[in-house]
Design a protein around this motif. Structure first.
Motif, PDB file in Angstrom:
ATOM      1  N   SER A 169       0.777  -1.159   0.116  1.00  0.00           N
ATOM      2  CA  SER A 169       0.050   0.026   0.057  1.00  0.00           C
ATOM      3  C   SER A 169       1.088   1.212  -0.021  1.00  0.00           C
ATOM      4  O   SER A 169       0.461   2.214  -0.581  1.00  0.00           O
ATOM      5  CB  SER A 169      -0.994   0.028   1.256  1.00  0.00           C
ATOM      6  OG  SER A 169      -0.252   0.280   2.232  1.00  0.00           O
ATOM      7  N   GLU A 228      -2.735  -5.598  -8.093  1.00  0.00           N
ATOM      8  CA  GLU A 228      -3.883  -5.439  -7.241  1.00  0.00           C
ATOM      9  C   GLU A 228      -4.527  -6.953  -6.979  1.00  0.00           C
ATOM     10  O   GLU A 228      -5.061  -7.491  -5.862  1.00  0.00           O
ATOM     11  CB  GLU A 228      -4.964  -4.656  -7.695  1.00  0.00           C
ATOM     12  CG  GLU A 228      -4.522  -3.298  -7.746  1.00  0.00           C
ATOM     13  CD  GLU A 228      -3.485  -2.806  -8.851  1.00  0.00           C
ATOM     14  OE1 GLU A 228      -3.338  -3.557  -9.857  1.00  0.00           O
ATOM     15  OE2 GLU A 228      -3.120  -1.526  -8.659  1.00  0.00           O
ATOM     16  N   GLU A 253      -2.378  -8.794  -4.583  1.00  0.00           N
ATOM     17  CA  GLU A 253      -2.612  -8.472  -3.498  1.00  0.00           C
ATOM     18  C   GLU A 253      -3.877  -9.258  -2.694  1.00  0.00           C
ATOM     19  O   GLU A 253      -3.738  -9.666  -1.647  1.00  0.00           O
ATOM     20  CB  GLU A 253      -2.572  -6.822  -3.329  1.00  0.00           C
ATOM     21  CG  GLU A 253      -3.055  -6.292  -1.887  1.00  0.00           C
ATOM     22  CD  GLU A 253      -3.308  -4.774  -1.784  1.00  0.00           C
ATOM     23  OE1 GLU A 253      -3.206  -4.302  -0.784  1.00  0.00           O
ATOM     24  OE2 GLU A 253      -3.331  -4.054  -2.967  1.00  0.00           O
TER      25      GLU A 253
END
Length: 152
Positions: free
Chosen positions: A21, A89, A92
């Motif tokens: 992040s 993404e 993640e």
């Protein structure tokens, strides 16, 4: 030992997720001088190797796509990528899902013998220690890569 394993998995993975992040998206696919890969590759590699160690990927699990072994397995590199590379993404999300599965491993399973040693590890618990070490090692590489990229 099992409580320590869960703590180690959670501590390391949560540090990795925090790092993701904090990363500048423009640096994720940069291959810094002195490194064979990118931060994007590192994230997929951590996911893939942990899946191999703890869930028998690709033979015994379909939690991640089979092509991840070619994209992120040992010896792979972004220079060989063509298409179907998951986004950071997506990785993640899969790292978060994998942590849930790691935490769901029954404590008694850590004492079980492996069918054959893996990198000198003879039990599931020993292999879990190796997986946690591997992830922490690559998290350190991500930190180093980020510094090198910022100073290039």
């Amino acid at each position: 030992m099992s409580e320590l394993m869960y703590t180690q998995f959670n501590t390391t993975r949560n540090m990795l997720l925090k790092k993701i992040s904090d990363l500048d998206p423009k640096n994720l696919d940069v291959q810094p001088i002195g490194f064979n890969n990118s931060i994007h590759w590192q994230l997929g590699h951590i996911l893939t190797v942990t899946e191999q160690f703890m869930f028998g990927f690709p033979e015994n699990t379909d939690n991640i796509p089979a092509n991840y072994k070619d994209l992120f397995g040992p010896g792979s590199k972004p220079a060989d990528w063509s298409d179907n590379v998951p986004s950071v993404e997506k990785l993640e999300t899969q790292l978060k899902e994998q942590l849930e599965r790691l935490n769901a491993i029954p404590a008694k399973q850590f004492g079980e013998k492996l069918p054959e040693p893996v990198l000198g590890n003879e039990t599931v618990g020993e292999l879990a220690v190796m997986a946690a070490f591997h992830e922490a090692n690559h998290l350190g590489r991500i930190h180093s890569m980020e510094k090198v990229i910022k100073n290039q």
